[in-house]
Design a protein around this motif. Sequence first.
Motif, mmCIF file in Angstrom:
data_model
loop_
_atom_site.group_PDB
_atom_site.id
_atom_site.type_symbol
_atom_site.label_atom_id
_atom_site.label_comp_id
_atom_site.label_asym_id
_atom_site.label_seq_id
_atom_site.Cartn_x
_atom_site.Cartn_y
_atom_site.Cartn_z
ATOM 1 N N THR A 14 -27.966 9.827 13.769
ATOM 2 C CA THR A 14 -27.955 11.072 14.543
ATOM 3 C C THR A 14 -27.887 12.288 13.619
ATOM 4 N N ALA A 15 -28.119 13.458 14.214
ATOM 5 C CA ALA A 15 -28.009 14.698 13.437
ATOM 6 C C ALA A 15 -26.572 14.874 12.940
ATOM 7 N N GLN A 16 -25.619 14.501 13.782
ATOM 8 C CA GLN A 16 -24.200 14.617 13.382
ATOM 9 C C GLN A 16 -23.916 13.728 12.165
ATOM 10 N N ALA A 17 -24.498 12.519 12.181
ATOM 11 C CA ALA A 17 -24.295 11.601 11.051
ATOM 12 C C ALA A 17 -24.943 12.161 9.787
ATOM 13 N N MET A 18 -26.044 12.888 9.959
ATOM 14 C CA MET A 18 -26.710 13.509 8.808
ATOM 15 C C MET A 18 -25.805 14.576 8.201
ATOM 16 N N ARG A 19 -25.139 15.308 9.090
ATOM 17 C CA ARG A 19 -24.223 16.337 8.639
ATOM 18 C C ARG A 19 -23.044 15.703 7.869
ATOM 19 N N GLU A 20 -22.569 14.568 8.406
ATOM 20 C CA GLU A 20 -21.451 13.883 7.757
ATOM 21 C C GLU A 20 -21.864 13.328 6.394
ATOM 22 N N LEU A 21 -23.108 12.883 6.309
ATOM 23 C CA LEU A 21 -23.618 12.412 5.015
ATOM 24 C C LEU A 21 -23.589 13.566 4.000
ATOM 25 N N GLY A 22 -23.969 14.750 4.463
ATOM 26 C CA GLY A 22 -23.898 15.936 3.599
ATOM 27 C C GLY A 22 -22.470 16.176 3.135
ATOM 28 N N GLY A 23 -21.524 15.954 4.033
ATOM 29 C CA GLY A 23 -20.113 16.127 3.694
ATOM 30 C C GLY A 23 -19.655 15.148 2.624
#
Lengths: 168, 358
Positions: A14-23
Motif C-alpha cells: 500500500t501507499a502507507q507501507a511505501m511511506r513506512e519503507l521510507g521511514g
Amino acid sequence: MDDLDVRVRLTVETAQAMRELGGRLAGLLRPGDLVLLSGELGAGKTTLTRGLGEALGVRGAVTSPTFVIARVHPPLGDGPALVHVDAYRLGGGLDEMEDLDLDVSLTESVVVVEWGDGKVEELAEDRLHIAIHRGTGTAADDVRQVVVTGVGARWRSAGLSGLSVACG
Amino acid sequence: MADEPLVLGIETSCDETGVGIVRGHTLLADAVASSVEEHARFGGVVPEVASRAHLEAMVPTIRRALKDAGVAASDLDGIAVTAGPGLAGALLVGVSAAKAYAYALGKPLYGVNHLASHICVDQLEHGALPEPTMALLVSGGHSSLLLTTDITSDVRPLGSTIDDAAGEAFDKVARVLGLGFPGGPAVDRYARDGDPKAIRFPRGLTGPRDPVYDFSFSGLKTAVARWVEERRREGADVPIADVAASFQEAVTDVLTRKAIRACKDHGVEHLMIGGGVAANSRLRAMAQRRCADAGIELRVPRPKLCTDNGAMVAALGAEMVARGRSASDWDLPADSSLPVTEPHVPGRTPATAPGHHH
C-alpha cells in the motif's frame, strides 16, 4: 554494478507501507548519502520520499519537486537536510546540479534524486538505487515491487536487509 | 487619482520576467518577457536557463514598462519585487534589480509574496478586494486555498496540495498524451472536442474522512497514465480529446467543489481564482456556474493577469504603500520558500526608505 553490490527485494502492498519503507530507510541514511529513485509516473517515488522526510525530521511537507526541480528541506533537529531532486529535465546530468542554485552543502545532506538514473551517478561512488515497479493498466492495484541496490563499500554492511523487516 | 501610489513591480520567481506599473488599482503597464520557449525543449522550467534569461531581459523589460506607462522612473512612489516563493536564482535576479533601481532612485523597496500578489492582482480587474475574500491559487507550483482578510497582512492557508500541484498534473498528463509543454493550454484545447464524462477518473481527497481543503492530484495523474498505457497495450487508439476532457473535468470538479465548501464553511461571499491554471476555460466556466448556484460572487482576472506578471507585484506594492506598511531593508533576501502567511517582508526598523522626500 558488481558482485559486491547489496540487493534487497521487497513487495510493498500500500501507499502507507511505501511511506513506512521510507521511514525505515531514513534510519540507515547518513549525511552525504545519495539515493536514486526510479519508477514510472505514479510509482510512488514521492510517497517514499515523504516517509523518508518525516522520519529524518526535516522542515516542510515533502511534495513533488517537479516544478522547482529541487527542493531543500532543512533539518528541524541535529540530523541532515533532505535535498529532493527531480532530474527528469536535467538533460545534461550532474553538471547541472551546480546550476540548481541549491543553498546547501550536499555532503551534509541526504540527497534523493528522482529520474536520476544515467545522470547523477558520478555524484558519489557509493549510492543507493531504489527501483519501484507498479503494474500497468487499470486492473492493477496499489502493490509495488521494490528493488533496493546498495552500490559501493558504504552499503556492504549498512544493514540494508533490515529494510524488509515488517514489510507488507 | 493622482495621489494614489505609483508603483513599479518586478516578478522573476519562475520563467517569466515581468515588469508592471500601476497607480493604485489602475494598470498602466504590464511588460512580460518569457523564456518558456527555451524551456519547452526540456519539458519544463530549468532554473539556470530561467536565471540567465531574467538577467538578459531585466533592463529592456523595465524600460518597456516605463515607456508603456508613460511615466518617468523619478515619479514612482516605490519599487516592489517578488521576494519569494520561487526559484532561488531567478528570484535573486529580480530582487537585485529592484534594490539597484530603488537605491539609485531613492525610492522605498517592497519585497512582496508571490502568492499574495496573485490574489491582489484582481484589484486591477475588479477594484478593491472584498474583505474577506477566499482565494483559490492554482499554478504549476502551487494549489492552495487561502482566506484573506487583509492582503497586506493577513493571509491564512486553509489547505494545499499534498503531492502534485494542479498545473503540474496538467503538464504530466500532457506528457503522457504527447501534447508538449506547457501542458495546460494544450489539454484545454484538446478537451474542447472531448467528452468530459467519457472516463470517470478519481477525485482525490474527496472521501468523508479526507482533509476537507487539501488537494491531491498524484493519484489522478497515475490513473490517467494507467488508462492510456492499457489502451496502448491493447493496440487501441488513445482518444486524446476524451482523456483530456475527462482529466480536466476531474481537476476542475475537485478545485471548485473544495473552494465553494471553504467559502460556505467560513461565511465568505467572494471567491477569487488566480494562478496560471485559472486561465483554464473549463475551470472558469465550472466555477462561474457553481458560484452562481451557491450565491457566491466569483472574481477571476483576465488570463494574462492570472499567469505570472509584474503588474500583480506592483498591485500588491501599491497596496502596501496605500496602507502605510513599512518598506523592506536593503539586505532583503530572496527567499525561495517564503511562507504565504507573510504577504511582504517588512524592514526590521520601520520607515527606512532613503531621503528624497517629495
